[in-house]
Design a protein around this motif. Structure first.
Motif, PDB file in Angstrom:
ATOM      1  N   GLY A  11       0.803  -1.131  -0.190  1.00 32.89           N
ATOM      2  CA  GLY A  11       0.316  -0.073  -0.078  1.00 32.89           C
ATOM      3  C   GLY A  11       0.797   1.452  -0.331  1.00 32.89           C
ATOM      4  N   GLY A  12       2.182   0.923   0.321  1.00 35.14           N
ATOM      5  CA  GLY A  12       3.069   2.218  -0.037  1.00 35.14           C
ATOM      6  C   GLY A  12       3.332   2.681  -1.273  1.00 35.14           C
ATOM      7  N   SER A  13       4.267   3.915  -1.069  1.00 37.80           N
ATOM      8  CA  SER A  13       4.322   4.565  -2.696  1.00 37.80           C
ATOM      9  C   SER A  13       6.406   4.741  -2.285  1.00 37.80           C
ATOM     10  CB  SER A  13       4.166   5.873  -2.405  1.00 37.80           C
ATOM     11  OG  SER A  13       2.459   5.780  -2.333  1.00 37.80           O
ATOM     12  N   LEU A  14       7.015   4.896  -3.664  1.00 40.56           N
ATOM     13  CA  LEU A  14       8.260   4.755  -3.154  1.00 40.56           C
ATOM     14  C   LEU A  14       8.910   5.706  -5.201  1.00 40.56           C
ATOM     15  CD1 LEU A  14      10.587   1.849  -3.314  1.00 40.56           C
ATOM     16  CD2 LEU A  14      10.180   4.074  -1.440  1.00 40.56           C
ATOM     17  N   ARG A  15       9.560   6.555  -5.521  1.00 40.36           N
ATOM     18  CA  ARG A  15       9.396   7.512  -6.919  1.00 40.36           C
ATOM     19  C   ARG A  15      10.949   7.070  -6.801  1.00 40.36           C
ATOM     20  NH1 ARG A  15      10.595  13.838  -7.984  1.00 40.36           N
ATOM     21  NH2 ARG A  15       9.987  13.680  -9.883  1.00 40.36           N
ATOM     22  N   LEU A  16      11.077   6.380  -8.299  1.00 39.18           N
ATOM     23  CA  LEU A  16      12.581   5.882  -8.484  1.00 39.18           C
ATOM     24  C   LEU A  16      12.553   6.691  -9.345  1.00 39.18           C
ATOM     25  CD1 LEU A  16      11.885   2.255  -9.918  1.00 39.18           C
ATOM     26  CD2 LEU A  16      12.105   3.291  -7.492  1.00 39.18           C
ATOM     27  N   ALA A  17      14.051   6.715  -9.676  1.00 40.39           N
ATOM     28  CA  ALA A  17      14.432   8.047 -10.360  1.00 40.39           C
ATOM     29  C   ALA A  17      16.091   7.228 -11.284  1.00 40.39           C
ATOM     30  CB  ALA A  17      15.420   9.325  -9.633  1.00 40.39           C
ATOM     31  N   CYS A  18      15.927   7.811 -12.559  1.00 39.59           N
ATOM     32  CA  CYS A  18      17.311   7.233 -13.638  1.00 39.59           C
ATOM     33  C   CYS A  18      17.929   8.632 -14.373  1.00 39.59           C
ATOM     34  CB  CYS A  18      16.558   6.225 -14.710  1.00 39.59           C
ATOM     35  SG  CYS A  18      17.574   5.800 -15.637  1.00 39.59           S
ATOM     36  N   ALA A  19      19.202   8.510 -13.797  1.00 37.39           N
ATOM     37  CA  ALA A  19      20.002   9.583 -14.633  1.00 37.39           C
ATOM     38  C   ALA A  19      20.709   9.065 -15.068  1.00 37.39           C
ATOM     39  CB  ALA A  19      21.092  10.364 -13.202  1.00 37.39           C
ATOM     40  N   ALA A  20      20.590   9.531 -17.110  1.00 36.03           N
ATOM     41  CA  ALA A  20      20.814   9.383 -17.478  1.00 36.03           C
ATOM     42  C   ALA A  20      21.872  10.320 -18.483  1.00 36.03           C
ATOM     43  CB  ALA A  20      20.083   9.265 -18.697  1.00 36.03           C
ATOM     44  N   SER A  21      23.102   9.513 -18.950  1.00 40.26           N
ATOM     45  CA  SER A  21      24.111  10.522 -19.645  1.00 40.26           C
ATOM     46  C   SER A  21      24.773   9.696 -20.755  1.00 40.26           C
ATOM     47  CB  SER A  21      25.819  10.869 -18.835  1.00 40.26           C
ATOM     48  OG  SER A  21      25.731   9.712 -17.873  1.00 40.26           O
ATOM     49  N   GLY A  22      25.118  10.114 -21.415  1.00 37.71           N
ATOM     50  CA  GLY A  22      26.456  10.249 -22.657  1.00 37.71           C
ATOM     51  C   GLY A  22      25.317   9.977 -24.174  1.00 37.71           C
ATOM     52  N   PHE A  23      24.495  10.134 -24.023  1.00 36.27           N
ATOM     53  CA  PHE A  23      23.469  10.929 -24.776  1.00 36.27           C
ATOM     54  C   PHE A  23      23.106  12.069 -25.043  1.00 36.27           C
ATOM     55  CE2 PHE A  23      19.576   8.305 -23.499  1.00 36.27           C
ATOM     56  CZ  PHE A  23      19.435   8.290 -22.676  1.00 36.27           C
ATOM     57  N   THR A  24      21.860  12.615 -26.355  1.00 31.67           N
ATOM     58  CA  THR A  24      20.259  13.067 -26.412  1.00 31.67           C
ATOM     59  C   THR A  24      19.823  12.946 -25.621  1.00 31.67           C
ATOM     60  OG1 THR A  24      21.632  13.989 -28.200  1.00 31.67           O
ATOM     61  CG2 THR A  24      19.806  15.230 -27.490  1.00 31.67           C
ATOM     62  N   PHE A  25      19.721  12.863 -23.926  1.00 35.63           N
ATOM     63  CA  PHE A  25      18.772  12.072 -23.839  1.00 35.63           C
ATOM     64  C   PHE A  25      16.602  12.742 -24.428  1.00 35.63           C
ATOM     65  CE2 PHE A  25      16.352  10.196 -19.964  1.00 35.63           C
ATOM     66  CZ  PHE A  25      15.730  11.419 -19.705  1.00 35.63           C
ATOM     67  N   SER A  26      17.012  13.692 -24.299  1.00 38.40           N
ATOM     68  CA  SER A  26      15.469  14.446 -25.289  1.00 38.40           C
ATOM     69  C   SER A  26      15.398  13.902 -26.016  1.00 38.40           C
ATOM     70  CB  SER A  26      15.404  15.959 -25.362  1.00 38.40           C
ATOM     71  OG  SER A  26      16.577  16.268 -26.157  1.00 38.40           O
ATOM     72  N   TRP A  27      15.544  12.795 -27.282  1.00 41.27           N
ATOM     73  CA  TRP A  27      15.398  12.675 -27.949  1.00 41.27           C
ATOM     74  C   TRP A  27      15.080  11.302 -28.398  1.00 41.27           C
ATOM     75  CZ3 TRP A  27      20.498  13.354 -32.240  1.00 41.27           C
ATOM     76  CH2 TRP A  27      20.683  15.039 -32.126  1.00 41.27           C
ATOM     77  N   TYR A  28      14.722  10.320 -26.894  1.00 40.44           N
ATOM     78  CA  TYR A  28      14.876   8.511 -26.848  1.00 40.44           C
ATOM     79  C   TYR A  28      13.757   9.033 -26.243  1.00 40.44           C
ATOM     80  CZ  TYR A  28      18.990   8.760 -29.911  1.00 40.44           C
ATOM     81  OH  TYR A  28      19.892   8.429 -30.879  1.00 40.44           O
ATOM     82  N   THR A  29      13.323   7.473 -26.408  1.00 41.01           N
ATOM     83  CA  THR A  29      11.680   7.183 -25.719  1.00 41.01           C
ATOM     84  C   THR A  29      13.034   6.137 -24.489  1.00 41.01           C
ATOM     85  OG1 THR A  29      10.745   6.936 -26.423  1.00 41.01           O
ATOM     86  CG2 THR A  29      10.029   5.079 -25.312  1.00 41.01           C
ATOM     87  N   MET A  30      12.007   6.856 -23.341  1.00 42.98           N
ATOM     88  CA  MET A  30      12.954   5.539 -21.922  1.00 42.98           C
ATOM     89  C   MET A  30      11.790   4.728 -21.468  1.00 42.98           C
ATOM     90  SD  MET A  30      16.347   7.280 -21.851  1.00 42.98           S
ATOM     91  CE  MET A  30      16.271   6.216 -20.004  1.00 42.98           C
ATOM     92  N   ASP A  31      12.814   4.051 -20.843  1.00 39.07           N
ATOM     93  CA  ASP A  31      11.539   2.824 -20.309  1.00 39.07           C
ATOM     94  C   ASP A  31      11.869   2.460 -18.751  1.00 39.07           C
ATOM     95  OD1 ASP A  31      12.272   1.429 -23.159  1.00 39.07           O
ATOM     96  OD2 ASP A  31      10.921   2.219 -22.899  1.00 39.07           O
ATOM     97  N   TRP A  32      11.093   1.507 -18.151  1.00 40.27           N
ATOM     98  CA  TRP A  32      11.402   0.708 -17.556  1.00 40.27           C
ATOM     99  C   TRP A  32      11.017  -0.370 -17.060  1.00 40.27           C
ATOM    100  CZ3 TRP A  32      13.978   2.777 -12.327  1.00 40.27           C
ATOM    101  CH2 TRP A  32      14.092   4.380 -12.884  1.00 40.27           C
TER     102      TRP A  32
END
Length: 116
Positions: free
Chosen positions: A15-36
């Motif tokens: 019933g609880g919550s968590l927020r995951l984060a993924c920091a990206a580097s080495g490519f133009t992040f804003s150009w690509y679909t990202m997945d979990w």
């Protein structure tokens, strides 16, 4: 080179919550679909959620629809997974992914354990 670094996992009660984060580097992040993705013990890896390059379109695994929200901040090169109403069956290692040119890249992952 492409690097994906996840954070935010941990132990949470059902019933609880968590927020995951993924920091990206080495490519133009804003150009690509990202997945979990996630992989539970003894199970195959499965796609949990995707967000398109500008964040306008998202897709979810049926089992998490209405509970998880994927988002991204292209200024921070970071993709997020907000997980609410967590269930024991959500226990897994969660990894972010990008398909960059002809290759797939995953981070090392962050462990989410849902247990009382």
């Amino acid at each position: 080179q492409v690097q994906l670094v996840e954070s935010g996992g941990g132990l949470v009660q059902p019933g609880g919550s968590l927020r995951l984060a993924c920091a990206a580097s080495g490519f133009t992040f804003s150009w690509y679909t990202m997945d979990w993705y996630r992989q539970a013990p003894g199970k195959e890896r499965e796609l949990v959620a995707s967000v398109t390059y500008a964040g306008h379109s998202t897709n979810y695994l049926d089992a998490v629809k209405g509970r998880f929200t994927i988002s991204r901040d292209n200024d921070k090169n970071t993709v997020y997974l907000q997980m609410n109403s967590l269930k024991p069956e959500d226990t897994a290692v969660y990894s972010c992914h990008v398909h960059w040119f002809t290759s797939d890249y995953w981070g090392k992952g962050t462990l989410v354990t849902v247990s009382s």
